[in-house]
Scaffold this active site. Structure first.
Site, mmCIF file in Angstrom:
data_model
loop_
_atom_site.group_PDB
_atom_site.id
_atom_site.type_symbol
_atom_site.label_atom_id
_atom_site.label_comp_id
_atom_site.label_asym_id
_atom_site.label_seq_id
_atom_site.Cartn_x
_atom_site.Cartn_y
_atom_site.Cartn_z
ATOM 1 N N HIS A 163 106.812 100.692 -5.959
ATOM 2 C CA HIS A 163 107.909 101.542 -5.476
ATOM 3 C C HIS A 163 108.373 101.148 -4.071
ATOM 4 O O HIS A 163 108.922 101.970 -3.334
ATOM 5 C CB HIS A 163 107.522 103.028 -5.479
ATOM 6 N N SER B 74 102.361 101.273 -11.792
ATOM 7 C CA SER B 74 102.150 102.084 -10.594
ATOM 8 C C SER B 74 100.650 102.302 -10.357
ATOM 9 O O SER B 74 99.952 101.366 -9.985
ATOM 10 C CB SER B 74 102.937 103.394 -10.686
#
Length: 124
Positions: free
Chosen positions: A80, A39
């Site tokens: 995501h 991330s």
């Protein structure tokens, strides 16, 4: 192996640059160390992290004058992608930053980068 987890991309790059860890990281990677970025840890590898501000709010004490990333890759990871709770914001980023070389990945995908280039891999 050097591993960076998720979190706020602006906080992470700010701390790396404040402490000089950004330059140490680049030296270690040049010596052949392996880096894993999850991330925010992947986002900071791009030339700039400005595109992710809609997902990650800049901390009030952000001390950088620019939004430069580590510039380790020539594309922009968008983690995501289309997954809750980031579905809407990732769609917006894809639209608003269509001029960037965005690489959207969902929570079951990763990007492997080696001397030959990069490829998206998927966990079934």
């Amino acid at each position: 192996v050097i591993y960076f987890t998720g979190g706020n991309s602006f906080f992470l790059i700010d701390q790396l640059r404040k402490t000089g860890t950004d330059e140490l990281l680049k030296k270690e990677l040049a010596k052949g160390k392996l880096m894993i970025g999850e991330s925010a840890g992947a986002i900071i590898c791009a030339p700039s992290i400005q595109y992710i501000e809609q997902m990650d709010e800049k901390p009030k004490d952000y001390s950088q004058e620019d939004d430069a990333g580590l510039d380790l890759i020539d594309f922009y990871v968008l983690p995501h992608y289309l997954t809750a709770p980031f579905k809407k914001v990732t769609e917006t980023i894809m639209t608003e930053f269509s001029d960037l070389n965005l690489c959207p990945i969902n929570n079951h995908q990763g990007i492997v980068i080696d001397g030959e280039g990069s490829k998206v891999i998927c966990k079934d």
